[in-house]
Design a protein around this motif. Structure first.
Motif, mmCIF file in Angstrom:
data_model
loop_
_atom_site.group_PDB
_atom_site.id
_atom_site.type_symbol
_atom_site.label_atom_id
_atom_site.label_comp_id
_atom_site.label_asym_id
_atom_site.label_seq_id
_atom_site.Cartn_x
_atom_site.Cartn_y
_atom_site.Cartn_z
ATOM 1 N N GLY A 72 0.804 -1.211 0.000
ATOM 2 C CA GLY A 72 0.000 0.000 0.000
ATOM 3 C C GLY A 72 0.838 1.263 0.000
ATOM 4 N N PRO A 73 0.172 2.412 -0.079
ATOM 5 C CA PRO A 73 0.899 3.680 -0.068
ATOM 6 C C PRO A 73 1.599 3.904 1.274
ATOM 7 N N SER A 74 2.749 4.557 1.220
ATOM 8 C CA SER A 74 3.507 4.808 2.443
ATOM 9 C C SER A 74 4.370 6.046 2.250
ATOM 10 N N ILE A 75 5.263 6.261 3.180
ATOM 11 C CA ILE A 75 6.146 7.416 3.102
ATOM 12 C C ILE A 75 7.169 7.268 1.969
ATOM 13 N N VAL A 76 7.328 6.056 1.434
ATOM 14 C CA VAL A 76 8.283 5.830 0.351
ATOM 15 C C VAL A 76 7.628 5.224 -0.898
ATOM 16 N N GLN A 77 6.311 5.212 -0.946
ATOM 17 C CA GLN A 77 5.623 4.615 -2.095
ATOM 18 C C GLN A 77 4.268 5.271 -2.293
ATOM 19 N N SER A 78 3.973 5.608 -3.555
ATOM 20 C CA SER A 78 2.656 6.171 -3.860
ATOM 21 C C SER A 78 2.143 5.607 -5.172
ATOM 22 N N PHE A 79 0.821 5.680 -5.347
ATOM 23 C CA PHE A 79 0.159 5.171 -6.541
ATOM 24 C C PHE A 79 -0.548 6.319 -7.249
ATOM 25 N N HIS A 80 -0.510 6.276 -8.567
ATOM 26 C CA HIS A 80 -1.231 7.258 -9.375
ATOM 27 C C HIS A 80 -1.862 6.525 -10.548
ATOM 28 N N GLU A 81 -3.128 6.789 -10.750
ATOM 29 C CA GLU A 81 -3.892 6.132 -11.800
ATOM 30 C C GLU A 81 -3.413 6.529 -13.194
ATOM 31 N N SER A 82 -3.011 7.793 -13.348
ATOM 32 C CA SER A 82 -2.694 8.320 -14.662
ATOM 33 C C SER A 82 -1.635 9.398 -14.532
ATOM 34 N N MET A 83 -1.037 9.771 -15.650
ATOM 35 C CA MET A 83 -0.100 10.889 -15.662
ATOM 36 C C MET A 83 -0.633 12.036 -16.513
ATOM 37 N N ALA A 84 -1.942 12.034 -16.732
ATOM 38 C CA ALA A 84 -2.557 13.062 -17.565
ATOM 39 C C ALA A 84 -2.458 14.427 -16.907
ATOM 40 N N ARG A 85 -2.343 15.445 -17.723
ATOM 41 C CA ARG A 85 -2.303 16.818 -17.205
ATOM 42 C C ARG A 85 -3.680 17.229 -16.693
ATOM 43 N N LYS A 86 -4.718 16.769 -17.367
ATOM 44 C CA LYS A 86 -6.076 17.101 -16.925
ATOM 45 C C LYS A 86 -6.381 16.349 -15.640
ATOM 46 N N ARG A 107 9.273 5.412 -4.450
ATOM 47 C CA ARG A 107 8.816 4.936 -5.761
ATOM 48 C C ARG A 107 7.383 5.369 -5.991
ATOM 49 N N ILE A 108 7.122 5.779 -7.212
ATOM 50 C CA ILE A 108 5.780 6.156 -7.632
ATOM 51 C C ILE A 108 5.368 5.157 -8.702
ATOM 52 N N LEU A 109 4.240 4.489 -8.495
ATOM 53 C CA LEU A 109 3.717 3.554 -9.479
ATOM 54 C C LEU A 109 2.557 4.221 -10.198
ATOM 55 N N ILE A 110 2.741 4.457 -11.498
ATOM 56 C CA ILE A 110 1.720 5.108 -12.301
ATOM 57 C C ILE A 110 1.002 4.022 -13.096
ATOM 58 N N GLY A 111 -0.316 3.983 -12.942
ATOM 59 C CA GLY A 111 -1.120 2.932 -13.549
ATOM 60 C C GLY A 111 -1.765 2.050 -12.498
ATOM 61 N N VAL A 112 -1.541 2.399 -11.218
ATOM 62 C CA VAL A 112 -2.138 1.694 -10.095
ATOM 63 C C VAL A 112 -3.012 2.701 -9.354
ATOM 64 N N ALA A 153 -0.715 -7.645 -17.864
ATOM 65 C CA ALA A 153 -1.840 -7.916 -18.765
ATOM 66 C C ALA A 153 -2.793 -6.731 -18.830
ATOM 67 N N GLU A 154 -2.936 -6.010 -17.726
ATOM 68 C CA GLU A 154 -3.858 -4.873 -17.666
ATOM 69 C C GLU A 154 -3.315 -3.647 -18.386
ATOM 70 N N GLY A 155 -2.036 -3.614 -18.649
ATOM 71 C CA GLY A 155 -1.373 -2.476 -19.288
ATOM 72 C C GLY A 155 -0.030 -2.247 -18.625
ATOM 73 N N ASN A 156 0.646 -1.208 -19.041
ATOM 74 C CA ASN A 156 1.958 -0.899 -18.486
ATOM 75 C C ASN A 156 1.829 -0.188 -17.152
ATOM 76 N N ILE A 157 2.729 -0.528 -16.246
ATOM 77 C CA ILE A 157 2.850 0.169 -14.971
ATOM 78 C C ILE A 157 4.196 0.884 -15.028
ATOM 79 N N TYR A 158 4.165 2.196 -14.863
ATOM 80 C CA TYR A 158 5.384 2.987 -14.896
ATOM 81 C C TYR A 158 5.859 3.207 -13.474
ATOM 82 N N VAL A 159 7.133 2.914 -13.230
ATOM 83 C CA VAL A 159 7.726 3.065 -11.911
ATOM 84 C C VAL A 159 8.741 4.203 -11.985
ATOM 85 N N VAL A 160 8.482 5.234 -11.197
ATOM 86 C CA VAL A 160 9.381 6.380 -11.125
ATOM 87 C C VAL A 160 10.084 6.296 -9.780
ATOM 88 N N LYS A 161 11.395 6.081 -9.816
ATOM 89 C CA LYS A 161 12.172 5.968 -8.582
ATOM 90 C C LYS A 161 12.875 7.303 -8.346
#
Length: 181
Positions: A72-86, A107-112, A153-161
């Motif tokens: 889950g999200p923590s002080i060193v990990q976050s989730f973002h559904e999208s990277m859209a500007r809107k 780490r930021i997981l984009i797509g989660v 399978a659901e799509g790409n998950i982007y990991v920003v460290k």
């Protein structure tokens, strides 16, 4: 050479007893010089017992995304559904980039999604460049995160460290001036 022991009289594995195997539940690997019945016959008639062994399945590969979801999200990990500007998605990612750089990294997981479900993002080779440019151009001093892609399978998950930065504080440039985090 014992290929299938006395458990072969069962058709299916007994779910109540892990030792009560059925047909095909005890697999034997055989090292053959060539794939043929003659080579198999030679192994069974011979005395070289080093050419047979119980089947040892490969260890399942570690699923980093699943482990992150479970933690889950923590002080060193976050989730973002999208990277859209809107919708403020990009700004939220930038806030996390700055926060991680100012603390212990992360780490930021984009797509989660926040509820830990996988949304995935369609494949686009420009996503990495986009995030890198935004973190460099809109943060003062510039932050250069590491970027990787995990294909699911659901799509790409982007990991920003994001590594811990030594100079504090960081600011995100906005139209109204810098906003410090």
């Amino acid at each position: 050479h014992c290929i299938q022991a006395s458990d072969a009289h069962r058709l299916d594995r007994d779910p109540k007893d892990e030792h009560a195997l059925g047909i095909g539940d005890r697999v034997t690997e055989i090292l053959l010089p060539e794939v043929s019945f003659e080579a198999l016959k030679q192994v069974f008639l011979g005395n070289d017992f080093t050419r047979t062994r119980p089947y040892q399945p490969a260890q399942p590969s570690f699923d980093y995304v699943q482990a992150a979801q479970e933690a889950g999200p923590s002080i060193v990990q976050s989730f973002h559904e999208s990277m859209a500007r809107k919708g403020g998605h990009l700004r939220a990612i930038l806030r996390d980039v700055v926060a991680f750089a100012n603390t212990n990294g992360g780490r930021i997981l984009i797509g989660v999604c926040d509820d830990r479900t996988l949304e995935g993002i369609r494949a686009d080779k420009n996503h990495e460049e986009f995030i890198m440019n935004v973190a460099r151009d809109r943060c003062d001093p510039p932050i250069i995160p590491q970027f990787s892609v995990i294909r699911k399978a659901e799509g790409n998950i982007y990991v920003v460290k994001v590594l811990r930065f030594q100079i504090l504080p960081h600011a995100v440039k906005t139209r109204d001036g810098p906003v410090y985090y």
